[in-house]
Design a protein around this motif. Structure first.
Motif, short mmCIF file in Angstrom:
data_model
loop_
_atom_site.label_atom_id
_atom_site.label_comp_id
_atom_site.label_asym_id
_atom_site.label_seq_id
_atom_site.Cartn_x
_atom_site.Cartn_y
_atom_site.Cartn_z
N VAL A 92 0.83 -1.20 0.00
CA VAL A 92 0.00 0.00 0.00
C VAL A 92 0.87 1.25 0.00
CG1 VAL A 92 -1.68 1.31 1.36
CG2 VAL A 92 -1.98 -1.15 1.05
N LEU A 93 1.97 1.21 0.72
CA LEU A 93 2.88 2.36 0.76
C LEU A 93 3.41 2.68 -0.64
CD1 LEU A 93 4.39 4.43 2.51
CD2 LEU A 93 6.21 2.72 2.74
N THR A 94 3.76 1.68 -1.42
CA THR A 94 4.24 1.95 -2.78
C THR A 94 3.15 2.55 -3.64
OG1 THR A 94 3.80 -0.31 -3.49
CG2 THR A 94 6.02 0.17 -2.72
N TRP A 95 1.92 2.11 -3.47
CA TRP A 95 0.82 2.68 -4.24
C TRP A 95 0.61 4.15 -3.87
CZ3 TRP A 95 -3.05 -1.76 -2.88
CH2 TRP A 95 -2.70 -2.90 -3.59
N TRP A 99 1.16 7.36 -6.27
CA TRP A 99 0.06 8.30 -6.51
C TRP A 99 0.49 9.72 -6.19
CZ3 TRP A 99 -2.85 11.07 -2.78
CH2 TRP A 99 -3.94 11.76 -3.30
N ARG A 100 1.20 9.89 -5.07
CA ARG A 100 1.66 11.23 -4.69
C ARG A 100 2.71 11.77 -5.66
NH1 ARG A 100 2.74 12.61 1.32
NH2 ARG A 100 2.92 14.59 0.23
#
Length: 103
Positions: A92-95, A99-100
């Motif tokens: 989730v952190l990579t997603w 996105w950011r």
């Protein structure tokens, strides 16, 4: 940051060790994919780039499955919940970071 450190200090060593294993299961295959997939660049190497991406993704999938299997077969005791939660947290952190970065 301080809350995270305090939370980590309150956990057992087994949970922290299991979370590190889960993070390693995520980081290792993704590093392999990055190394393998980005070996070729340029428009003239488009076929090689596509093949590298497919092979890198297949290798990443196999490495992930093998690392999960080996960690649960070899490491005793292990906290399975911590392993999977750590793996999913990194995913989730990579997603979120991707996105950011594109915003």
């Amino acid at each position: 940051m301080l809350v995270s450190i305090a939370w980590l200090l309150s956990l057992s060593k087994l949970t922290i060790f299991s979370a590190i294993i889960g993070a390693g299961i995520f980081i290792g295959p993704n590093a392999y994919f990055s190394y393998y997939a980005f070996r070729h660049t340029g428009a003239q190497a488009a076929t090689q780039v596509a093949q590298s991406f497919y092979r890198g993704e297949a290798g990443k999938f196999i490495l992930t499955a093998v690392m999960f299997a080996v960690s649960f077969a070899v490491v005793r005791p292990i906290n399975g919940v911590a392993v999977f939660l750590s793996y999913m947290l990194f995913m989730v952190l990579t997603w979120v970071l991707a996105w950011r970065a594109t915003r």
